[in-house]
Design an enzyme around this catalytic site. Structure first.
Site, PDB file in Angstrom:
ATOM      1  N   LYS A  34       0.683  -1.239  -0.134  1.00 60.02           N
ATOM      2  CA  LYS A  34      -0.061   0.027   0.046  1.00 60.02           C
ATOM      3  C   LYS A  34       1.042   1.212   0.141  1.00 60.02           C
ATOM      4  CE  LYS A  34      -1.571   1.503   4.150  1.00 60.02           C
ATOM      5  NZ  LYS A  34      -1.255   3.034   4.326  1.00 60.02           N
ATOM      6  N   ASN A  35       1.860   1.341   0.857  1.00 53.15           N
ATOM      7  CA  ASN A  35       2.649   2.563   0.886  1.00 53.15           C
ATOM      8  C   ASN A  35       3.640   2.783   0.005  1.00 53.15           C
ATOM      9  OD1 ASN A  35       1.284   2.851   3.507  1.00 53.15           O
ATOM     10  ND2 ASN A  35       3.009   2.466   4.761  1.00 53.15           N
ATOM     11  N   CYS A 130      -3.804  12.857  12.737  1.00 55.53           N
ATOM     12  CA  CYS A 130      -4.602  11.490  12.823  1.00 55.53           C
ATOM     13  C   CYS A 130      -4.532  10.948  14.264  1.00 55.53           C
ATOM     14  CB  CYS A 130      -4.259  10.708  11.728  1.00 55.53           C
ATOM     15  SG  CYS A 130      -2.711   9.849  11.979  1.00 55.53           S
ATOM     16  N   ARG A 135       1.533  14.456  12.902  1.00 56.90           N
ATOM     17  CA  ARG A 135       1.756  14.499  11.358  1.00 56.90           C
ATOM     18  C   ARG A 135       2.125  15.589  10.582  1.00 56.90           C
ATOM     19  NH1 ARG A 135      -0.421   9.156  10.394  1.00 56.90           N
ATOM     20  NH2 ARG A 135       1.374   9.026   8.688  1.00 56.90           N
ATOM     21  N   ASP A 322       4.867   0.196  12.068  1.00 54.32           N
ATOM     22  CA  ASP A 322       3.518  -0.150  11.568  1.00 54.32           C
ATOM     23  C   ASP A 322       3.450  -1.618  12.095  1.00 54.32           C
ATOM     24  OD1 ASP A 322       3.878   1.443   8.266  1.00 54.32           O
ATOM     25  OD2 ASP A 322       3.356   2.189  10.339  1.00 54.32           O
ATOM     26  N   ARG A 414      -8.332  -0.176   4.824  1.00 53.93           N
ATOM     27  CA  ARG A 414      -7.615   0.890   4.323  1.00 53.93           C
ATOM     28  C   ARG A 414      -6.162   0.249   3.769  1.00 53.93           C
ATOM     29  NH1 ARG A 414      -5.679   5.427   7.680  1.00 53.93           N
ATOM     30  NH2 ARG A 414      -4.546   5.630   5.752  1.00 53.93           N
TER      31      ARG A 414
HETATM   32  C1  EPZ Z   1       4.925   6.693   6.040  1.00 52.27           C
HETATM   33  O1  EPZ Z   1       4.114   7.694   6.940  1.00 52.27           O
HETATM   34  C2  EPZ Z   1       3.940   5.672   6.084  1.00 52.27           C
HETATM   35  N1  EPZ Z   1       2.616   5.928   5.302  1.00 52.27           N
HETATM   36  C3  EPZ Z   1       3.192   5.220   7.619  1.00 52.27           C
HETATM   37  O2  EPZ Z   1       2.455   4.029   7.586  1.00 52.27           O
HETATM   38  C4  EPZ Z   1       4.517   4.921   8.159  1.00 52.27           C
HETATM   39  O3  EPZ Z   1       4.100   4.565   9.827  1.00 52.27           O
HETATM   40  C5  EPZ Z   1       5.735   6.147   8.430  1.00 52.27           C
HETATM   41  O4  EPZ Z   1       6.051   6.264   6.968  1.00 52.27           O
HETATM   42  C6  EPZ Z   1       6.799   5.528   9.249  1.00 52.27           C
HETATM   43  O5  EPZ Z   1       7.389   4.462   8.622  1.00 52.27           O
HETATM   44  C7  EPZ Z   1       2.822   5.983   4.150  1.00 52.27           C
HETATM   45  O6  EPZ Z   1       3.693   5.762   3.389  1.00 52.27           O
HETATM   46  C8  EPZ Z   1       1.571   6.208   3.325  1.00 52.27           C
HETATM   47  P1  EPZ Z   1       6.959   9.944   8.247  1.00 52.27           P
HETATM   48  P2  EPZ Z   1       4.727   9.191   6.938  1.00 52.27           P
HETATM   49  O7  EPZ Z   1       7.187  11.314   7.462  1.00 52.27           O
HETATM   50  O8  EPZ Z   1       5.692   9.521   5.648  1.00 52.27           O
HETATM   51  C9  EPZ Z   1       7.673  13.256  11.613  1.00 52.27           C
HETATM   52  C10 EPZ Z   1       0.671   2.948   7.728  1.00 52.27           C
HETATM   53  O9  EPZ Z   1       0.152   2.510   9.080  1.00 52.27           O
HETATM   54  N2  EPZ Z   1       7.661  14.247  10.562  1.00 52.27           N
HETATM   55  O10 EPZ Z   1       8.267   9.151   7.924  1.00 52.27           O
HETATM   56  O11 EPZ Z   1       3.623  10.295   7.079  1.00 52.27           O
HETATM   57  C11 EPZ Z   1       6.408  12.599  11.965  1.00 52.27           C
HETATM   58  O12 EPZ Z   1       5.448  13.263  12.813  1.00 52.27           O
HETATM   59  C12 EPZ Z   1       1.271   4.045   7.889  1.00 52.27           C
HETATM   60  O13 EPZ Z   1       0.757   2.126   6.784  1.00 52.27           O
HETATM   61  C13 EPZ Z   1       7.865  15.604  10.842  1.00 52.27           C
HETATM   62  O14 EPZ Z   1       8.099  16.034  11.863  1.00 52.27           O
HETATM   63  O15 EPZ Z   1       5.699   9.286   8.163  1.00 52.27           O
HETATM   64  C14 EPZ Z   1       6.540  11.409  12.672  1.00 52.27           C
HETATM   65  O16 EPZ Z   1       6.919  11.527  13.980  1.00 52.27           O
HETATM   66  C15 EPZ Z   1       1.089   4.836   9.283  1.00 52.27           C
HETATM   67  N3  EPZ Z   1       7.813  16.503   9.677  1.00 52.27           N
HETATM   68  C16 EPZ Z   1       8.017  10.888  11.945  1.00 52.27           C
HETATM   69  O17 EPZ Z   1       8.542  12.120  11.322  1.00 52.27           O
HETATM   70  C17 EPZ Z   1       7.509  16.106   8.392  1.00 52.27           C
HETATM   71  O18 EPZ Z   1       7.296  16.906   7.864  1.00 52.27           O
HETATM   72  C18 EPZ Z   1       7.852   9.978  10.822  1.00 52.27           C
HETATM   73  O19 EPZ Z   1       6.993  10.293   9.884  1.00 52.27           O
HETATM   74  C19 EPZ Z   1       7.223  14.854   8.329  1.00 52.27           C
HETATM   75  C20 EPZ Z   1       7.394  13.918   9.256  1.00 52.27           C
END
Ligand code: EPZ
Length: 461
Positions: A34-35, A130, A135, A322, A414
């Site tokens: 999915k991701n 969320c 996020r 995850d 989802r």
């Molecule tokens: C991706 O989310 C995945 N989703 C998530 O999977 C997964 O848990 C996550 O990466 C971590 O591996 C998709 O790929 C669609 P991040 P993403 O940006 O990209 C902080 C699932 O269950 N951050 O790596 O949104 C953020 O708050 C989902 O399939 C900032 O601070 O995750 C978090 O603490 C859930 N500023 C950390 O980084 C930013 O601009 C990791 O977030 C962006 C992120």
């Protein structure tokens, strides 16, 4: 909301009814990731030519992303797990990303990168937080500014445009302040059409990033280093169409590895790429599971007694956040005490309360859970608060004695393609029940009130 007591304990949202303790056996097929599929669909915006994706899972998130791309003028044809996307008519005039769709699918925010690179300007809703955290998208925005974009916020919207007269972004060395999958994807896609070269330091290393880079290079991009923490991109003037197969979903595969362990039933799981699950496989081996290569997947043989082990989630190649909830369900049935620390998201422990309702013995202090394993969990009513905690509830109910009822199917659908069907094909006993309608519930209340009762019927209705 549940109506407690003897009258009606049926949840009033669609739910899964799971009869626990069934013996599972056989092989389960892992769907496409999915991701990965979501960001590959966003990447199609970078080209006027068609992108043909195969092994795309049938999920509600994929449907929402399809709707979003269609709202920008894309022509999308779906046949089963194949998606054909054409963005030849993409133009700045008809590019509108509906607020409710971006909010329904936070992952769609990465479209800001390709849209800005292709059109020179974009207006997109802020995705908001969320269940698992705030996020933020500051790293996405900062990266685009470094590439020469002017960015401003108007209410709940981000407006970005390139500053240079030829409407192109300008390559640059960028240092990400935190490991962000989404921000790495946004900047990577934007940089493919920038003038000059870009270096992303502190890039996320998830397999989905590598899959994205592979697709982009097939489209004519010049990307090196995807999968490491430094990615270099030489900008090109345009990108062409291509065909691409989505990688197997490592999180779904990991969920089924844990399903084998929590039911103590050997399972074969394929396809999966072992290097995508190294940290998970080694933790399950530490619990006492034997995991051996079998064709393009693995065979799991769990022990009768699962040993408690500690995990701390972290960005790839660490233990994936995850799979933290599914793994905690497993640790709830392990022998001994384990400690699980969540370091990626600030609010990803909603399942602790639900597992304790099932007889788990878990103490939570901020993002550290101490789990004292129990011999078996107790079937009851539970609800998943996000995609992965919903999956964890299903796994826990497979171990529990009796029949559990699990709400949160909107989350589950989802991210897991035909989840209950796949488990039933292995021997589980899971049925999907529609919600009881309110009228039926009120009738149940009325019928259960003794006739001679002093309360008027109206008071009960
Ligand atoms: C991706 O989310 C995945 N989703 C998530 O999977 C997964 O848990 C996550 O990466 C971590 O591996 C998709 O790929 C669609 P991040 P993403 O940006 O990209 C902080 C699932 O269950 N951050 O790596 O949104 C953020 O708050 C989902 O399939 C900032 O601070 O995750 C978090 O603490 C859930 N500023 C950390 O980084 C930013 O601009 C990791 O977030 C962006 C992120």
């Amino acid at each position: 909301m549940r109506i407690a007591g003897s009258i009606s304990e049926e949840p009033i949202k669609p739910f899964l009814e799971v009869k626990g303790k069934n013996v599972l056996s056989g092989h389960v097929k892992v769907s496409g990731a999915k991701n990965s599929a979501l960001v590959l669909m966003a990447a199609s915006l970078l080209s006027k030519e068609s992108i043909h994706l195969s092994n795309v899972p049938e999920l509600t998130d994929i449907e929402v992303m399809s709707e979003l791309l269609t709202s920008t003028g894309a022509d999308i044809r779906r046949t089963g797990n194949q998606l054909q996307i054409s963005n030849k008519s993409l133009s700045i005039t008809n590019t509108f990303l509906p607020y409710e769709l971006v909010h329904a699918l936070r992952a769609s925010f990465v479209c800001i990168g390709p849209l800005l690179a292709r059109l020179g300007a974009v207006k997109i809703p802020l995705p908001g937080g969320c269940q698992i955290g705030s996020r933020p998208v500051d790293e996405h925005i900062q990266g685009l500014k470094e590439l020469g974009a002017y960015v401003k916020f108007e209410n709940d919207y981000v407006f970005a445009k390139t500053k240079s007269p030829d409407k192109r972004l300008i390559g640059k060395e960028i240092n990400l302040r935190c490991k962000s999958v989404g921000a790495t994807e946004t900047i990577l896609m934007a940089a493919t059409l920038a003038k000059g070269s870009t270096i992303i330091n502190g890039a996320a290393q998830e397999p989905e990033i590598q899959d994205l880079a592979n697709l982009l290079n097939k489209m004519g991009a010049k990307i090196n280093g995807a999968g490491t923490n430094q990615i270099t991109i030489k900008g090109v003037n345009s990108l062409k169409g291509c065909k691409h197969e989505v990688i197997p979903d490592r999180i779904e595969a990991g969920t089924f590895l844990i399903a084998s362990a929590i039911t103590r039933c050997p399972l074969s799981i394929s396809p999966l790429v072992q290097s995508h699950l190294k940290s998970v496989i080694s933790k399950l081996e530490e619990c006492g599971c034997s995991i051996t290569k079998e064709g393009d997947g693995v065979k799991v043989i769990p022990p009768k007694t699962i040993k408690a082990v500690n995990i701390t989630t972290s960005p790839f190649p660490g233990f994936p956040t995850d799979l933290q909830a599914p793994f905690m369900a497993l640790m709830s049935t392990a022998e001994g005490t384990s400690i699980i620390r969540e370091t990626v998201f600030e609010k990803r422990m909603q399942h602790v309360g639900e597992l304790n309702k099932m007889g788990g013995k878990i103490d939570l202090c901020q993002n550290k859970a101490v789990i004292n394993g129990v011999a078996e969990l107790r079937a009851t009513y539970v609800a998943g608060g996000d995609l992965r905690s919903s999956a964890a509830m299903v796994l826990a109910s497979l171990n529990a004695k009796g029949t559990s009822k699990i709400q949160g199917l909107d989350h589950l659908d989802r991210g897991y393609e035909n989840f209950e069907q796949k488990l039933n094909d292995l021997g589980a006993n899971i049925s999907r029940k529609e919600a009881l309608n309110e009228k039926k519930i009120i009738n149940q209340i009325k019928e259960s009130v003794p006739k001679h009762n002093f309360y008027s019927r109206a008071e009960v209705a």
